[in-house]
Design a protein around this motif. Structure first.
Motif, PDB file in Angstrom:
ATOM      1  N   LEU A 375       4.734 -20.178  14.529  1.00 44.09           N
ATOM      2  CA  LEU A 375       4.999 -19.303  13.389  1.00 44.09           C
ATOM      3  C   LEU A 375       3.785 -18.412  13.149  1.00 44.09           C
ATOM      4  N   ILE A 376       4.001 -17.085  13.140  1.00 42.25           N
ATOM      5  CA  ILE A 376       2.887 -16.160  12.926  1.00 42.25           C
ATOM      6  C   ILE A 376       3.072 -15.296  11.678  1.00 42.25           C
ATOM      7  N   TYR A 377       4.280 -15.336  11.087  1.00 40.21           N
ATOM      8  CA  TYR A 377       4.501 -14.473   9.917  1.00 40.21           C
ATOM      9  C   TYR A 377       5.661 -15.019   9.095  1.00 40.21           C
ATOM     10  N   LYS A 378       5.458 -15.116   7.782  1.00 40.20           N
ATOM     11  CA  LYS A 378       6.544 -15.504   6.871  1.00 40.20           C
ATOM     12  C   LYS A 378       6.248 -14.940   5.498  1.00 40.20           C
ATOM     13  N   LYS A 379       7.183 -14.161   4.957  1.00 34.15           N
ATOM     14  CA  LYS A 379       7.034 -13.564   3.630  1.00 34.15           C
ATOM     15  C   LYS A 379       8.394 -13.541   2.943  1.00 34.15           C
ATOM     16  N   THR A 380       8.391 -13.657   1.617  1.00 32.20           N
ATOM     17  CA  THR A 380       9.627 -13.398   0.892  1.00 32.20           C
ATOM     18  C   THR A 380       9.906 -11.900   0.956  1.00 32.20           C
ATOM     19  N   PHE A 381      11.145 -11.510   0.668  1.00 25.81           N
ATOM     20  CA  PHE A 381      11.481 -10.082   0.707  1.00 25.81           C
ATOM     21  C   PHE A 381      10.585  -9.274  -0.232  1.00 25.81           C
ATOM     22  N   LEU A 382      10.313  -9.815  -1.416  1.00 26.63           N
ATOM     23  CA  LEU A 382       9.510  -9.057  -2.369  1.00 26.63           C
ATOM     24  C   LEU A 382       8.055  -8.962  -1.917  1.00 26.63           C
ATOM     25  N   GLU A 383       7.535 -10.028  -1.312  1.00 25.54           N
ATOM     26  CA  GLU A 383       6.189  -9.965  -0.748  1.00 25.54           C
ATOM     27  C   GLU A 383       6.136  -8.959   0.394  1.00 25.54           C
ATOM     28  N   PHE A 384       7.160  -8.980   1.221  1.00 29.38           N
ATOM     29  CA  PHE A 384       7.239  -8.060   2.359  1.00 29.38           C
ATOM     30  C   PHE A 384       7.287  -6.615   1.864  1.00 29.38           C
ATOM     31  N   TYR A 385       8.115  -6.375   0.846  1.00 29.96           N
ATOM     32  CA  TYR A 385       8.230  -5.032   0.274  1.00 29.96           C
ATOM     33  C   TYR A 385       6.885  -4.540  -0.257  1.00 29.96           C
ATOM     34  N   GLU A 386       6.219  -5.358  -1.034  1.00 32.42           N
ATOM     35  CA  GLU A 386       4.960  -4.941  -1.647  1.00 32.42           C
ATOM     36  C   GLU A 386       3.873  -4.694  -0.597  1.00 32.42           C
ATOM     37  N   GLU A 387       3.944  -5.415   0.505  1.00 26.69           N
ATOM     38  CA  GLU A 387       2.981  -5.208   1.594  1.00 26.69           C
ATOM     39  C   GLU A 387       3.277  -3.938   2.372  1.00 26.69           C
ATOM     40  N   LYS A 388       4.537  -3.706   2.715  1.00 22.54           N
ATOM     41  CA  LYS A 388       4.893  -2.607   3.616  1.00 22.54           C
ATOM     42  C   LYS A 388       5.026  -1.261   2.909  1.00 22.54           C
ATOM     43  N   ILE A 389       5.289  -1.256   1.593  1.00 27.21           N
ATOM     44  CA  ILE A 389       5.500   0.003   0.896  1.00 27.21           C
ATOM     45  C   ILE A 389       4.198   0.788   0.755  1.00 27.21           C
ATOM     46  N   LYS A 390       3.080   0.152   1.022  1.00 18.87           N
ATOM     47  CA  LYS A 390       1.788   0.845   0.955  1.00 18.87           C
ATOM     48  C   LYS A 390       1.643   1.862   2.076  1.00 18.87           C
ATOM     49  N   ASN A 391       2.457   1.693   3.122  1.00 18.57           N
ATOM     50  CA  ASN A 391       2.452   2.628   4.246  1.00 18.57           C
ATOM     51  C   ASN A 391       3.360   3.810   3.929  1.00 18.57           C
ATOM     52  N   ASN A 392       2.839   5.042   4.057  1.00 11.98           N
ATOM     53  CA  ASN A 392       3.608   6.238   3.683  1.00 11.98           C
ATOM     54  C   ASN A 392       4.858   6.427   4.532  1.00 11.98           C
ATOM     55  N   GLU A 393       4.795   6.088   5.815  1.00 14.03           N
ATOM     56  CA  GLU A 393       5.982   6.217   6.675  1.00 14.03           C
ATOM     57  C   GLU A 393       7.086   5.266   6.210  1.00 14.03           C
ATOM     58  N   ASN A 394       6.686   4.061   5.842  1.00 16.78           N
ATOM     59  CA  ASN A 394       7.671   3.094   5.336  1.00 16.78           C
ATOM     60  C   ASN A 394       8.281   3.575   4.026  1.00 16.78           C
ATOM     61  N   LYS A 395       7.444   4.217   3.202  1.00 23.16           N
ATOM     62  CA  LYS A 395       7.931   4.723   1.921  1.00 23.16           C
ATOM     63  C   LYS A 395       8.932   5.868   2.132  1.00 23.16           C
ATOM     64  N   LEU A 396       8.654   6.720   3.096  1.00 20.54           N
ATOM     65  CA  LEU A 396       9.588   7.816   3.404  1.00 20.54           C
ATOM     66  C   LEU A 396      10.909   7.276   3.935  1.00 20.54           C
ATOM     67  N   LEU A 397      10.816   6.243   4.781  1.00 26.17           N
ATOM     68  CA  LEU A 397      12.031   5.634   5.312  1.00 26.17           C
ATOM     69  C   LEU A 397      12.846   5.005   4.185  1.00 26.17           C
ATOM     70  N   LEU A 398      12.170   4.383   3.235  1.00 30.58           N
ATOM     71  CA  LEU A 398      12.844   3.793   2.078  1.00 30.58           C
ATOM     72  C   LEU A 398      13.659   4.841   1.335  1.00 30.58           C
ATOM     73  N   LYS A 399      13.072   6.029   1.203  1.00 28.13           N
ATOM     74  CA  LYS A 399      13.761   7.119   0.504  1.00 28.13           C
ATOM     75  C   LYS A 399      14.935   7.656   1.326  1.00 28.13           C
ATOM     76  N   ARG A 400      14.721   7.843   2.628  1.00 28.38           N
ATOM     77  CA  ARG A 400      15.785   8.359   3.498  1.00 28.38           C
ATOM     78  C   ARG A 400      16.978   7.410   3.559  1.00 28.38           C
ATOM     79  N   MET A 401      16.697   6.118   3.526  1.00 29.69           N
ATOM     80  CA  MET A 401      17.764   5.126   3.615  1.00 29.69           C
ATOM     81  C   MET A 401      18.410   4.830   2.267  1.00 29.69           C
ATOM     82  N   GLN A 402      17.940   5.514   1.204  1.00 28.24           N
ATOM     83  CA  GLN A 402      18.454   5.292  -0.157  1.00 28.24           C
ATOM     84  C   GLN A 402      18.423   3.806  -0.510  1.00 28.24           C
TER      85      GLN A 402
END
Length: 462
Positions: A375-402
């Motif tokens: 096992l190398i990675y385990k996060k709850t969805f909310l932990e995962f969201y808070e970690e990945k949303i700091k990346n601008n590309e991920n944030k743009l994808l979040l917006k594009r995917m509504q």
């Protein structure tokens, strides 16, 4: 199982602005209560060597797997053999009027043995099928709907959010593989459903995909999606694919591959591995399929319900169920949570309505070691969201995917939820902060539904 010390738990509910990094507001999901403890499983298996764990788990934990399919089979066979006294059998048949008094007893015995054999075969068949046929039937009956109808769904944003989670997870691990191998990427999509991740694999520029699922109608739709994708992309390379209809918790997929020696760089199992935890044998077969053919350095990635969160909410509830207007989880009883076969009924509005099984994650982690997985990675969805949303590309994808709902709604539309207080967290944030509107959020009901899940990744050791 022993419960851990009672403590208040809060889940962070995050909302996103187009111009600012995502703030968070604390929303209590439920009161504290007894729950599965990370230490519980360690107490079960740590004193033993791994081989002893693999061979003796059911026997060692007989109190937890008392009603496992293995023991049920033994009981059923005993009952059939036990009820073989031909005198008693004849008496019962006479009382029911099924047999004339002058019928030779030898014929009765022969007929009874035949009936017993047929009855035993039918019972074995039902035990072997377990809940698999129920799951397959449910997903086969789900109707394919267009984008317009999906956009009107109460859980439109929730589904998009979950899809964004999968997109980021898949994209990141494809990139990890590419750091050591830039061509001929091969992927196994375990429990692929109707092919909701086909586009992700195309964007990931993989070379070959094997899709496997128990639902034959879903597999046909998945294959049709792939064929349609190929037709639309005349001048663009698309991966080769094969499609296998099979119960991945009971059948060895390698025997069905076009190339029996094929290995994979990634196995992805999204919202599906919990179906295999009906029994030890099924969970092991799922892991064998997922990990047995991974290349060294390959990854087993996925999403699954968080057993600790499910039990926490159950114990906080006054009944054997919990949820809200868009999702419900119903257990058979509280206080008894077997390692395998711990069934609960899960309903998500218009999408899922099937029995599932608790996945005790420390157990999954230990079982995966049999296939040299770490096992190398385990996060709850909310932990995962808070970690990945700091990346601008991920944030743009979040917006594009509504993947988040605009709040407040504009004058020509209305919010997805009409429930009072479902957007109180967003309203409170707006009141206390200066941000560009609209905000991006989910209703409280949707946050509650999505926060029962976690993401995971295992790596195949050299």
């Amino acid at each position: 199982m022993e419960s851990s010390t009672k403590a208040d738990k809060y889940v962070k509910v995050s909302i996103d602005s187009e111009t600012e990094s995502p703030p968070s507001v604390n929303e209590s999901i439920g009161a504290s209560g007894p729950r599965l403890s990370e230490k519980t499983y360690q107490q079960v298996d740590k004193p033993k060597m791994r081989s002893e764990f693999e061979d003796g788990l059911v026997e060692e934990n007989s109190g937890y797997v008392e009603n496992s399919p293995t023991k049920k089979r033994k009981l059923d066979v005993d009952v059939i053999v036990e009820d073989s006294d031909e005198g008693v059998s004849k008496k019962r048949k006479l009382e029911r009027g099924d047999l004339s008094e002058d019928e030779p007893s030898g014929g009765v015995t022969q007929r009874k043995r035949k009936l017993q054999s047929e009855d035993a075969a039918e019972k074995w068949k039902k035990l072997e099928e377990g809940h698999s046929s129920t799951v397959a039937a449910h997903y086969n009956e789900l109707q394919e709907v267009g984008l317009e109808k999906r956009s009107q769904s109460r859980i439109f944003y929730l589904r998009n959010f979950n899809n964004w989670i999968k997109s980021i997870l898949i994209g990141e691990f494809l990139e990890k593989v590419r750091q050591r191998k830039n061509r001929d990427l091969t992927v196994l999509d375990l429990g692929c459903g109707k092919g909701g991740d086909l586009l992700k694999w195309r964007k990931g520029r993989i070379s070959r995909l094997v899709c496997a699922d128990i639902a034959d109608v879903s597999m046909k739709q998945c294959q049709q999606r792939y064929e349609d994708m190929k037709c639309r992309r005349d001048n663009e390379y698309i991966f080769n694919a094969e499609f296998i209809t099979a119960d991945c918790s009971k059948e060895l997929l390698a025997e069905k591959f076009h190339n029996p020696e094929m290995c994979f760089d990634i196995c992805s199992c999204q919202f599906a591995c919990h179906y295999s935890f009906e029994s030890l044998e099924q969970a092991d077969m799922m892991l064998r399929n997922a990990c047995g053919r991974l290349n060294p350095g390959g990854y087993f990635i996925g999403t699954t319900p968080n057993s600790f969160e499910l039990i926490r909410r159950l114990e906080a509830s006054e009944t054997e169920s919990f949820g809200n207007e868009i999702y419900t989880v119903k257990f058979q009883k509280k206080g008894n949570y077997p390692l395998f076969g711990c069934k609960y009924d899960f309903n998500l509005e218009g999408v899922v309505d099937v029995p599932e099984f608790l996945v005790y994650f420390p157990l999954l982690t230990e079982m995966a070691k049999k296939y040299n997985m770490k096992l190398i990675y385990k996060k709850t969805f909310l932990e995962f969201y808070e970690e990945k949303i700091k990346n601008n590309e991920n944030k743009l994808l979040l917006k594009r995917m509504q993947a988040l709902e605009p709040y407040p709604a504009n004058e020509n539309s209305k919010l997805a939820s009409e429930k009072v207080g479902d957007y109180a967290h967003a309203a409170e944030y707006m009141k206390n902060s200066q941000v560009k509107l609209p905000l991006g959020t989910l209703s409280k009901s949707e946050w509650e539904a999505t926060s029962i899940y976690l993401v995971f990744a295992f790596e195949k050791q050299q």
